[in-house]
Design an enzyme around this catalytic site. Structure first.
Site, PDB file in Angstrom:
ATOM      1  N   ALA A  95       0.817  -1.216   0.000  1.00  0.00           N
ATOM      2  CA  ALA A  95       0.000   0.000   0.000  1.00  0.00           C
ATOM      3  C   ALA A  95       0.850   1.265   0.000  1.00  0.00           C
ATOM      4  O   ALA A  95       0.374   2.329  -0.382  1.00  0.00           O
ATOM      5  CB  ALA A  95      -0.905  -0.006   1.231  1.00  0.00           C
ATOM      6  N   LYS A  96       2.083   1.160   0.464  1.00  0.00           N
ATOM      7  CA  LYS A  96       3.020   2.302   0.498  1.00  0.00           C
ATOM      8  C   LYS A  96       2.378   3.525   1.132  1.00  0.00           C
ATOM      9  O   LYS A  96       2.459   4.627   0.616  1.00  0.00           O
ATOM     10  CB  LYS A  96       3.565   2.581  -0.909  1.00  0.00           C
ATOM     11  CG  LYS A  96       4.297   1.357  -1.479  1.00  0.00           C
ATOM     12  CD  LYS A  96       4.995   1.604  -2.790  1.00  0.00           C
ATOM     13  CE  LYS A  96       5.820   0.411  -3.244  1.00  0.00           C
ATOM     14  NZ  LYS A  96       5.045  -0.770  -3.695  1.00  0.00           N
ATOM     15  N   ARG A  97       1.749   3.311   2.295  1.00  0.00           N
ATOM     16  CA  ARG A  97       1.092   4.378   3.018  1.00  0.00           C
ATOM     17  C   ARG A  97       2.077   5.124   3.920  1.00  0.00           C
ATOM     18  O   ARG A  97       3.254   4.756   4.012  1.00  0.00           O
ATOM     19  CB  ARG A  97      -0.060   3.813   3.867  1.00  0.00           C
ATOM     20  CG  ARG A  97      -1.152   3.092   3.055  1.00  0.00           C
ATOM     21  CD  ARG A  97      -1.852   4.017   2.083  1.00  0.00           C
ATOM     22  NE  ARG A  97      -3.080   3.429   1.550  1.00  0.00           N
ATOM     23  CZ  ARG A  97      -3.228   2.923   0.328  1.00  0.00           C
ATOM     24  NH1 ARG A  97      -2.227   2.902  -0.524  1.00  0.00           N
ATOM     25  NH2 ARG A  97      -4.399   2.436  -0.055  1.00  0.00           N
TER      26      ARG A  97
END
Lengths: 273, 273
Positions: A95-97
């Site tokens: 998700a690379k949040r």
């Protein structure tokens, strides 16, 4: 899932393969488009055919989010299917949040509590208080972007910040965060030559390695420079496996491709004994 | 929406206020929990009461994603309500996304095409090919994280990379990207003293400035150092406005708070003439 469980699972299956579920309606076999939920049906086919060959699945959340509510339903069904039928498999929300503290907590709850993923990928740019909320969850893992597989990694990640490159600073700084034992790192296979230096800073951490296959990274190189005493690697392949065929035999074709990689991994594991 | 339309809108309303829709079920008035979609009902109340006082709304996507499918439905309803009833208002998906090229394209489509947001916040760590897919959309805006409002900004963003700090390198490098005219930047109000240097590098770009209010940033300071000939600022307030009251009068209370800020902004705009 504990790291010990993951390591035991790797040895049991003689595999450290992660399969990326970057499920794209334009690339999946067209007969699936007649199904009520083509994304989930495709994923189910892949999972049923490959679960004995891999230790992790990694849905890339963008591919689900692109379809709004329908995409989220497909994601929910996929993770529930995995957790119900293959609870020993490590799941990664790619998700690379990352956001300020109270917001990162929301993302952590979304993926760790609601969806029951074992781990999530997180971008480091906003620093400590954007990352620690993810680390607070017991037996959940935060996979921090260190050195990514794309060309753009050279824009900022490899820039010298003082004595060392930014990605090395990210590794070193993150080790001082609270619950840092819950950290893993993304290191692209396309930059395997950097692994020796990375292993000096994080000798014991698991590395999630994308970029083998379609992006051109070499499994042998990654293992040579990146493996540690607990294996310490999850090597991801997405397109090379799930789109091995575009017709009704897609699951069989995916299993063949995954099987070839698993065999290579088994050879590496036997040699490293 | 073009930048010219945004500037005209700012002058018409004498406001450069952005209201953050960080809608949290634990903080909204409890009577709304009886509604079928409490998040949307809350947002609708806020929008109906404040739309004449602000030029932008910024839903923070984490607060919606935290509720899975229900949250996405509430987000869809909110953006559709805004686009239908207030098409002149600039909408920001505060998503802080960013991934390798083909994946960033998915995120861009999700927010620009499907949800019809005017803009999205993007994290720069993965560099050029993770950012350019967002820039490819005409009359859509990519708001790149430069210097964020949180304490963790000092971990990496302010570290010297060569001659300049990382956030300055992000600003300077991003100006060379294809379609760079579609870039705006996040600069936290808690770091207003940095604005003079930032304006030297990006004199013409719009800056999205969070951190006024709850996080302690000063509107006067931000305007003094950050304003340009086209105003060039969108100053965001979230909690200070939307949670001004926790009872049935929440929308009226929000409008009062927003009105106070709009008045301050009008004074600044009159003085700067």
């Amino acid at each position: 899932m504990t790291t010990e469980d993951l390591v035991a699972h790797i040895h049991r299956k003689q595999s450290f393969l992660c399969i990326g579920l970057d499920t794209d309606l334009e690339k999946i076999p067209q007969h699936l488009l007649e199904e009520e939920d083509p994304i989930f049906e495709f994923n189910k086919g892949i999972i049923d055919a490959t679960h004995h060959l891999c230790v992790a699945y990694k849905p890339n959340i963008a591919f689900y989010e692109a379809h709004g509510v329908k995409g989220w339903k497909a994601l929910e069904k996929t993770i529930h299917y995995l957790n119900k039928n293959h609870p020993e498999i490590f799941t990664i929300a790619d998700a690379k949040r990352g956001d300020i503290g109270n917001t990162s907590t929301r993302y952590a709850k979304a993926f760790f509590e609601n969806l029951q993923f074992d781990s999530i990928t997180v971008a480091p740019y906003m620093g400590k208080d954007s990352i620690e909320p993810f680390l607070a969850f017991k037996d959940k893992h935060t996979i921090l972007l260190a050195l990514t597989s794309n060309q753009g990694a050279y824009d900022f990640q490899t820039q010298k910040t003082g004595e060392e490159e930014l990605y090395m600073k990210v590794l070193r700084t993150s080790k001082t965060y609270k619950n840092a034992e819950n950290l893993m790192y993304v290191v692209g296979a396309t930059k395997a030559s950097f692994l020796t230096g990375i292993r000096r800073v994080v000798p014991n951490s698991f590395l999630l390695v994308p970029g083998v296959g379609a992006q051109g990274g070499s499994l042998q190189e990654v293992c040579k420079y990146g493996m540690n005493k607990d294996v310490g690697l999850l090597v991801n392949s997405s397109r090379g496996i799930i789109y091995a065929s575009h017709t009704t035999d897609y699951a069989i074709a995916a299993a063949e491709k995954a099987g070839l990689i698993q065999q290579q991994m088994q050879e590496v594991l036997l040699k490293s004994k």
